[in-house]
Motif scaffolding. Structure first.
Motif, PDB file in Angstrom:
ATOM      1  N   ASN A   1      77.128  -2.907-186.132  1.00 49.45           N
ATOM      2  CA  ASN A   1      77.440  -1.526-185.772  1.00 49.45           C
ATOM      3  C   ASN A   1      78.901  -1.244-186.040  1.00 49.45           C
ATOM      4  OD1 ASN A   1      77.032   1.123-184.457  1.00 49.45           O
ATOM      5  ND2 ASN A   1      78.374   0.278-182.878  1.00 49.45           N
TER       6      ASN A   1
ATOM      7  N   ARG B   1      72.904   4.870-177.481  1.00 43.37           N
ATOM      8  CA  ARG B   1      74.356   4.687-177.378  1.00 43.37           C
ATOM      9  C   ARG B   1      75.007   5.857-176.643  1.00 43.37           C
ATOM     10  NH1 ARG B   1      76.007   0.928-180.424  1.00 43.37           N
ATOM     11  NH2 ARG B   1      74.568   1.490-182.101  1.00 43.37           N
TER      12      ARG B   1
ATOM     13  N   ASP C   1      72.037  -4.088-182.557  1.00 41.83           N
ATOM     14  CA  ASP C   1      73.406  -4.213-183.085  1.00 41.83           C
ATOM     15  C   ASP C   1      73.682  -5.639-183.532  1.00 41.83           C
ATOM     16  OD1 ASP C   1      73.811  -1.569-182.612  1.00 41.83           O
ATOM     17  OD2 ASP C   1      75.108  -1.832-180.864  1.00 41.83           O
TER      18      ASP C   1
ATOM     19  N   ARG D   1      70.225   1.499-191.399  1.00 42.24           N
ATOM     20  CA  ARG D   1      69.148   1.534-190.403  1.00 42.24           C
ATOM     21  C   ARG D   1      68.038   2.513-190.738  1.00 42.24           C
ATOM     22  NH1 ARG D   1      73.242   1.519-185.187  1.00 42.24           N
ATOM     23  NH2 ARG D   1      74.028  -0.583-185.536  1.00 42.24           N
TER      24      ARG D   1
ATOM     25  N   ASN E   1      76.215   3.017-190.816  1.00 44.22           N
ATOM     26  CA  ASN E   1      75.180   2.748-189.816  1.00 44.22           C
ATOM     27  C   ASN E   1      73.862   3.408-190.204  1.00 44.22           C
ATOM     28  OD1 ASN E   1      76.915   1.279-188.215  1.00 44.22           O
ATOM     29  ND2 ASN E   1      77.427   2.987-186.876  1.00 44.22           N
TER      30      ASN E   1
ATOM     31  N   LEU F   1      70.224  -1.661-177.642  1.00 40.04           N
ATOM     32  CA  LEU F   1      71.420  -1.749-178.480  1.00 40.04           C
ATOM     33  C   LEU F   1      71.839  -3.188-178.773  1.00 40.04           C
ATOM     34  CD1 LEU F   1      73.534   1.110-176.848  1.00 40.04           C
ATOM     35  CD2 LEU F   1      72.388   1.166-179.055  1.00 40.04           C
ATOM     36  N   GLU F   2      71.797  -4.028-177.782  1.00 38.10           N
ATOM     37  CA  GLU F   2      72.305  -5.388-177.981  1.00 38.10           C
ATOM     38  C   GLU F   2      71.550  -6.151-179.066  1.00 38.10           C
ATOM     39  OE1 GLU F   2      72.464  -7.284-174.193  1.00 38.10           O
ATOM     40  OE2 GLU F   2      74.066  -5.979-173.437  1.00 38.10           O
TER      41      GLU F   2
END
Length: 627
Positions: A161, A185, A156, A173, A169, A152-153
């Protein structure tokens, strides 16, 4: 064509096909800069699936179905509800299949069954590439579950995000990458069960905020003369409480471009509603997920996530409104003419204190609109069942969830179309005709109940707005909502969750309650009954000078002057900072009460223990007044 190139060709063909379907059929278009990332990830999925396949033709079928589910399935859900498929939707799958009929059921069930069965049938580990694919799949799965932040880090950070705007979103994506990241998530944002100190700290802050706020009775707008009198402690006064949740109930007169030939809403209802100054309920959902509106109006806590509270987040027996009233000697009854297991209602109703649950098979199905029982026969049969308690003076909580009014708004021969419209969206005239009958049948119930039970409290409200075409077409046609949730104004967000509401306080008549979040209804009802003991509803007493309506990923505040203060993403306004902190504490206490060890459970001594729930599924012969 070499077989090793087959996944490349199949991915390319299906990607183009489904992209065109999503774009031109459902107006959901993945943005061009995202296509390379999404396509390459889907290509890797194709090669892994191909490596694990025994037969080529079955691989092609599985790949077509899987990509169709990702790309067309997401486009369909976005066009219907404004957002893509979320991990929690898996838990709602049973209820989705129960509600579909005819070709819609098979359209949803066959692909799912085909994907699962064909994968099992075609699975093979005959080649080294299969072991490599298995290793990659297992490594990715372990990462998603146990180290979701490692995915995620960076993603995003690159794509951004939006917590509140899942459609954006998705289009930024693409279906495959979006599904992967939202799965991660889901595990990263799993509900945290608080320890005792954390739960009690949040509870103390909520109770302190409640003491600082206006008293709930101020919502009833007393006269200046009454306000000047000394407050007098009142004794709990049992009265019958009749709560009617109206499926998809809304006022279509807001659709100006529809040009209805006559007003759909009953003039008698409108006159009664006008006397309450057109009060509205602020629901937690749009177009579906009725159970979340139920949870709020029965348990007094807001739903803040895009999941069904009854399904997985109601694990404890909790003193919600039915439980509290059952402890005070009430007979507590829930009635809903649907299959009893829908939205896990059998378990949920038992946990919140209903003693009896009447579902579809407990009613004579003598007046149906296709599979939906008419409101008039539902009201009549419920009244017949509870008349003994009313006549005997036993206080009763009579909770009715209607089913007529559900999409796709069918009528019967006894209910011919009455409302014409110039709208080209087929749901608009269909819904208007449904409301024509639904509002008139509701007034028949209200009039009869006020005559039979003049001191009873009657609450009626819509659970959510109706679905009126893909991408809010019926609303967008008249400018009520934008076609894309990202373009909603603050006023549109308020309209998005506002349904008609009436609260009739016996002979006192309809109360002027303004725009009331559904989770604040139980506390108001307890106040009308002069209930003075601690309850879980004390935790969600209104904040000073505002009413807070959470939605998945955002919330908004309706201020004292009627302005709508949107709270999407930091930096927040001062009021949004206050309401955000309040919602964090509410979520902590909610998790403790409904899923945790209940450190924050109010301490009081019930006069009478609630009886176990009675359902036709378990003990049919014990149902009072049943078939």
């Amino acid at each position: 064509m070499q077989l090793k190139l087959l996944p490349l060709f199949s991915t390319t063909f299906f990607y183009i096909l489904y992209y065109l379907i999503g774009t031109f059929k459902f107006d959901v278009q993945i943005l061009a800069p995202s296509i390379p990332y999404d396509y390459l990830l889907q290509l890797l999925v194709a090669y892994a699936l191909y490596a694990l396949s025994r037969r080529v033709w079955i691989f092609l079928v599985i790949h077509a179905l899987l990509m169709g589910l990702l790309y067309v399935g997401n486009a369909v859900k976005i066009s219907f509800f404004g957002g893509p498929i979320m991990p929690d939707d898996i838990f709602a799958l049973q209820s989705l299949l129960l509600i579909l009929d005819g070709w819609r059921f098979f359209a949803a069930a066959i692909p799912l069954a085909a994907i699962a069965s064909l994968i099992l049938f075609n699975f093979s580990m005959r080649h080294w590439s299969a072991y490599l694919a298995s290793l990659a799949v297992m490594l990715l799965g372990i990462t998603v579950v146990y180290q979701p932040s490692s995915l995620l880090e960076p993603m995003d950070g690159y794509f951004g995000n939006s917590v509140w705007d899942q459609r954006s979103n998705y289009v930024w994506r693409g279906a495959t990458l979006y599904s992967l990241l939202e799965s991660a998530r889901y595990f990263a944002a799993a509900e945290v069960i608080p320890d005792g100190d954390t739960a009690q700290e949040a509870a103390d802050k909520l109770l302190a905020a409640g003491r600082m706020s206006f008293q709930t009775t101020a919502l009833l707008q007393p006269s200046p003369e009454a306000a000047q009198k000394e407050p007098v402690a009142k004794v709990f006064t049992p009265r019958n409480v009749h709560i009617v949740l109206l499926e998809s109930f809304w006022d279509p007169s807001a659709l100006k471009k529809a040009k209805f030939k006559q007003a759909p809403l009953s003039p008698e209802f409108r006159e009664l509603w006008k006397s309450a100054e057109y009060s509205h309920a602020l629901a937690p959902v749009f177009g579906g997920f009725t159970a979340n509106s139920e949870f709020e109006v029965l348990c007094g806590f807001p739903v803040v996530k895009d999941s069904v509270k009854f399904e997985r987040q109601l694990l404890n027996d909790v003193p919600c409104l039915p439980h509290i009233l059952a402890d005070k000697g009430y007979r507590t009854i829930a009635s809903h003419p649907n299959v009893p297991v829908f939205w896990n209602r059998v378990n949920a109703y038992k946990r919140i204190g209903f003693q009896t649950y009447w579902s579809l098979e407990d009613f004579v199905q003598d007046d149906m609109n296709q599979e939906f029982m008419s409101d008039s026969t539902l009201y009549r049969q419920v009244l017949e069942k509870i008349s003994g308690s009313i006549d005997a003076g036993q206080p009763t909580l009579d909770y009715i969830v209607t089913y007529f009014g559900h999409w796709n708004y069918p009528l019967s021969e006894s209910r011919p179309n009455k409302i014409g419209s110039s709208s080209e969206i087929e749901e608009v005239p269909a819904y208007a005709n449904t409301v024509y009958y639904k509002s008139r049948e509701l007034m028949g119930f209200i009039n009869e109940m006020r005559k039979r039970d003049p001191e009873g409290i009657i609450v009626v409200f819509g659970d959510h707005l109706p679905f009126l075409g893909e991408n809010f077409a019926g609303y967008a046609e008249s400018g009520v909502l934008a076609s894309n949730r990202s373009d909603f104004t603050p006023a549109m967000f308020k309209a998005y969750v506002s349904t008609p509401m009436l609260l009739i306080d016996g002979k006192r008549g309809p109360l002027k309650i303004g725009n009331l979040p559904l989770y604040q209804v139980p506390k108001l009802l307890l106040d009308l009954l002069n209930f003075n003991e601690p309850s879980i509803m004390d935790y969600t007493a209104p904040l000073p000078n505002m009413r807070v309506r959470p939605l998945p990923g955002l919330h908004f505040n309706i201020l004292a002057d009627g302005a709508v203060d949107m709270c999407k993403e930091p930096p927040y306004s001062e009021t949004c900072q206050s309401s955000s902190r309040w919602l964090e504490d509410v979520s902590t206490v909610s998790n403790d009460l409904f899923m945790g060890r209940q450190f924050t459970l109010p301490k009081y001594t019930p006069e009478k223990q609630a009886a176990p729930i009675v359902t036709a599924v378990v003990i049919p012969q014990a149902i009072v007044g049943g078939k």
